[in-house]
Design a protein around this motif. Structure first.
Motif, mmCIF file in Angstrom:
data_model
loop_
_atom_site.group_PDB
_atom_site.id
_atom_site.type_symbol
_atom_site.label_atom_id
_atom_site.label_comp_id
_atom_site.label_asym_id
_atom_site.label_seq_id
_atom_site.Cartn_x
_atom_site.Cartn_y
_atom_site.Cartn_z
ATOM 1 N N THR A 147 0.840 -1.207 0.000
ATOM 2 C CA THR A 147 0.000 0.000 0.000
ATOM 3 C C THR A 147 0.870 1.250 0.000
ATOM 4 N N LEU A 148 0.374 2.308 -0.610
ATOM 5 C CA LEU A 148 1.111 3.576 -0.628
ATOM 6 C C LEU A 148 1.214 4.130 0.791
ATOM 7 N N ASP A 149 0.172 3.935 1.575
ATOM 8 C CA ASP A 149 0.222 4.394 2.971
ATOM 9 C C ASP A 149 1.343 3.697 3.732
ATOM 10 N N GLY A 150 1.465 2.387 3.542
ATOM 11 C CA GLY A 150 2.499 1.620 4.233
ATOM 12 C C GLY A 150 3.893 2.043 3.816
ATOM 13 N N ILE A 151 4.073 2.285 2.524
ATOM 14 C CA ILE A 151 5.382 2.701 2.001
ATOM 15 C C ILE A 151 5.787 4.061 2.560
ATOM 16 N N LEU A 152 4.852 5.004 2.526
ATOM 17 C CA LEU A 152 5.148 6.363 3.010
ATOM 18 C C LEU A 152 5.458 6.359 4.510
ATOM 19 N N ALA A 153 4.675 5.586 5.273
ATOM 20 C CA ALA A 153 4.879 5.561 6.726
ATOM 21 C C ALA A 153 6.252 4.974 7.064
ATOM 22 N N ALA A 154 6.619 3.887 6.402
ATOM 23 C CA ALA A 154 7.903 3.247 6.676
ATOM 24 C C ALA A 154 9.070 4.149 6.282
ATOM 25 N N ALA A 155 8.956 4.783 5.123
ATOM 26 C CA ALA A 155 10.032 5.673 4.666
ATOM 27 C C ALA A 155 10.165 6.875 5.592
ATOM 28 N N ASP A 156 9.036 7.439 5.972
ATOM 29 C CA ASP A 156 9.058 8.622 6.837
ATOM 30 C C ASP A 156 9.674 8.282 8.190
ATOM 31 N N LYS A 157 9.337 7.112 8.707
ATOM 32 C CA LYS A 157 9.873 6.675 10.005
ATOM 33 C C LYS A 157 11.402 6.583 9.953
ATOM 34 N N ALA A 158 11.921 6.212 8.778
ATOM 35 C CA ALA A 158 13.378 6.083 8.619
ATOM 36 C C ALA A 158 14.032 7.379 8.145
ATOM 37 N N GLY A 159 13.205 8.429 7.982
ATOM 38 C CA GLY A 159 13.745 9.709 7.511
ATOM 39 C C GLY A 159 14.146 9.676 6.050
ATOM 40 N N LYS A 160 13.466 8.833 5.275
ATOM 41 C CA LYS A 160 13.808 8.699 3.852
ATOM 42 C C LYS A 160 12.610 9.073 2.967
ATOM 43 N N LYS A 161 12.845 9.050 1.664
ATOM 44 C CA LYS A 161 11.853 9.539 0.715
ATOM 45 C C LYS A 161 11.337 8.441 -0.212
ATOM 46 N N VAL A 162 10.147 8.712 -0.760
ATOM 47 C CA VAL A 162 9.533 7.863 -1.782
ATOM 48 C C VAL A 162 9.426 8.705 -3.051
ATOM 49 N N VAL A 163 10.036 8.247 -4.134
ATOM 50 C CA VAL A 163 10.115 9.060 -5.355
ATOM 51 C C VAL A 163 9.159 8.567 -6.433
ATOM 52 N N MET A 164 8.384 9.504 -6.943
ATOM 53 C CA MET A 164 7.556 9.247 -8.120
ATOM 54 C C MET A 164 7.447 10.568 -8.883
ATOM 55 N N ASP A 165 7.666 10.515 -10.172
ATOM 56 C CA ASP A 165 7.668 11.728 -10.998
ATOM 57 C C ASP A 165 6.223 12.093 -11.349
ATOM 58 N N ILE A 166 5.572 12.756 -10.389
ATOM 59 C CA ILE A 166 4.162 13.095 -10.567
ATOM 60 C C ILE A 166 3.947 14.124 -11.680
ATOM 61 N N SER A 167 4.930 14.988 -11.931
ATOM 62 C CA SER A 167 4.782 15.973 -13.012
ATOM 63 C C SER A 167 5.208 15.358 -14.347
ATOM 64 N N ASN A 168 4.823 14.136 -14.553
ATOM 65 C CA ASN A 168 5.099 13.405 -15.790
ATOM 66 C C ASN A 168 3.851 12.582 -16.108
ATOM 67 N N GLY A 169 3.249 12.866 -17.252
ATOM 68 C CA GLY A 169 2.000 12.192 -17.603
ATOM 69 C C GLY A 169 2.110 10.687 -17.659
ATOM 70 N N TYR A 170 3.314 10.198 -17.879
ATOM 71 C CA TYR A 170 3.543 8.750 -17.946
ATOM 72 C C TYR A 170 3.217 8.080 -16.611
ATOM 73 N N TYR A 171 3.613 8.751 -15.519
ATOM 74 C CA TYR A 171 3.436 8.156 -14.196
ATOM 75 C C TYR A 171 2.138 8.589 -13.512
ATOM 76 N N ILE A 172 1.764 9.860 -13.672
ATOM 77 C CA ILE A 172 0.588 10.359 -12.946
ATOM 78 C C ILE A 172 -0.688 9.642 -13.404
ATOM 79 N N ALA A 173 -0.683 9.115 -14.618
ATOM 80 C CA ALA A 173 -1.860 8.409 -15.126
ATOM 81 C C ALA A 173 -2.210 7.193 -14.269
ATOM 82 N N SER A 174 -1.236 6.684 -13.511
ATOM 83 C CA SER A 174 -1.462 5.499 -12.674
ATOM 84 C C SER A 174 -2.660 5.678 -11.744
ATOM 85 N N PHE A 175 -2.760 6.862 -11.148
ATOM 86 C CA PHE A 175 -3.859 7.124 -10.214
ATOM 87 C C PHE A 175 -5.200 7.137 -10.962
ATOM 88 N N PHE A 176 -5.235 7.778 -12.122
ATOM 89 C CA PHE A 176 -6.489 7.900 -12.885
ATOM 90 C C PHE A 176 -6.928 6.555 -13.455
#
Length: 419
Positions: A182-211
């Motif tokens: 889950t995206l929630d699980g990934i974000l929570a785990a990364a945040d707890k470790a002080g790290k980041k989750v990368v996705m190029d949201i300003s790119n139509g190739y990737y942002i379409a995933s949500f739609f």
């Protein structure tokens, strides 16, 4: 005018009309009655005495050159009845359309390209219709790859790979396999470790995933892009994107950012097979890979979709050697050479037999891609009008620009896409 002269003029006129009629029969994608015979090339080959001489120019990616050289030699060995002069040049699959359109007459006889270019190449009359062994080619390759190479029921290219898609890479020392679902699980785990989750949201190739995950669609109707990203489902997707980009662990970034920082400041990233080896070398035993996660929408968990693309091989409609060009295109995309391409380059095959082999099925990267492909949409039906508005929508949310409502942003994006 004498009767004799009138008769001569009538014959000349009939000949001219006949020539014009045949010339006018061409369509956007070229085809001839080559069928499975080689009679068409008899006037295009040079009889050098004992053998016919055939000259072909082939374009392929830089990384493909060693393989192409090997395939050229095996092709020549398999066709000793002719003398082939085959030259190779570097043109990437992503650059093919622009390079071809610069000078179609000077373009290669055979070339590889990404399937999102097929409509533009077809509309430019660039592609020679596949008429030799068509049924066998269709039968040998997976349905999605065949569909990507087909327009109006006619095959215009040879499927070469089925791995042009994206999924999730993650650092197992930070994110567990369960959390990666889950995206929630990934974000929570990364945040707890002080790290980041990368996705190029300003790119139509990737942002379409949500739609796509929410059930939205992109279609081509009457030559124009039709998009429903601004309906109620699209609004759900937009709300999820807004929440994602507002999270402390979110970070946007392209391939150089991902490959440079994963394993250090980055714990997870969305990208494709092309970065697999670099990411694997950086994560080592902590290398994790999976389909894209689900995201939260109200009380629902929605599986993220994606674009799925294919690499194809086309034959130039202006080639002087259509039969030989088709034979060569079929050769470099057949089962044996797709197997070789997987073994040498790790590229995912479109050939059914190779895709079902134990070697491919046990590959974790291709396994993740195959799992994600169940939720993917072909990139074939995407026109150029989509990319810039989608990029602008994603950029606004990455910048946390909330001066307009999500519905207003969606309406603006869709209006521009459909212009």
């Amino acid at each position: 005018m004498s009767k004799k002269l009138k008769k001569v003029m009538a014959l000349v006129l009939a000949a001219v009309m006949s020539t014009a009629l045949f010339a006018g029969c061409g369509n956007k994608g070229a085809s001839t009655s080559t069928g499975n015979s080689s009679t068409t090339t008899s006037s295009n080959t040079q009889d050098t005495g004992s053998k016919e001489k055939v000259t072909l120019k082939v374009w392929g990616a830089q990384e493909e050159q060693p393989l192409l050289k090997e395939m050229v030699e095996s092709f020549k060995a398999a066709h000793p009845e002719k003398e082939y002069d085959i030259t190779l040049a570097v043109v990437s699959e992503s650059d093919l359309k622009g390079k071809y359109l610069d000078d179609p007459a000077a373009a290669a006889d055979v070339f590889a390209f990404a399937n999102d270019q097929i409509w533009d190449l077809y509309n430019a009359g660039a592609l020679y219709e596949v008429t030799r062994n068509k049924d066998a080619i269709i039968s040998a390759n997976i349905e999605g790859a065949v569909d990507a190479a087909t327009i109006d029921g006619k095959l215009y290219a040879y499927p070469m790979t089925a791995d042009n898609g994206y999924f999730l890479y993650y650092d197992k020392s930070v994110i567990s396999d369960e959390e990666a679902k889950t995206l929630d699980g990934i974000l929570a785990a990364a945040d707890k470790a002080g790290k980041k989750v990368v996705m190029d949201i300003s790119n139509g190739y990737y942002i379409a995933s949500f739609f796509f995950g929410a059930g939205c669609t992109l279609k081509i109707e009457n030559g124009k892009q039709v998009c429903d990203f601004n309906n109620a489902n699209g609004l759900k997707a937009a709300e999820a994107i807004k929440a994602f980009t507002a999270h402390n662990a979110f970070m946007t970034g392209d391939d150089p950012v991902i490959t440079a920082q994963i394993g250090d400041t980055v714990a997870a990233a969305v990208t494709g097979t092309w970065n697999a080896e670099v990411i694997k070398s950086k994560l080592g035993d902590n290398f994790g890979v999976a389909k894209l996660p689900t995201y939260t929408s109200g009380s629902e968990q929605i599986q993220m979709g994606s674009f799925m693309g294919y690499k194809l091989v086309g034959v130039n409609s202006q080639t002087k050697f259509p039969v030989d060009a088709m034979d060569f295109a079929e050769w470099i995309t057949n089962e044996e050479n797709q197997k070789l391409r997987y073994e040498k380059r790790g590229l995912g095959p479109s050939n059914k037999n190779v895709a079902e082999s134990e070697a491919v099925k046990s590959n974790p990267v291709l396994g993740a891609l195959a799992e994600q492909s169940k939720y993917a949409v072909s990139q074939k039906d995407v026109l150029g009008s989509y990319w810039t508005p989608a990029e602008a929508f994603g950029a606004a949310l990455e910048a946390k620009d909330y001066s307009k409502s999500l519905q207003e942003l969606l309406d603006e994006m869709v209006a521009q896409i459909q212009q």
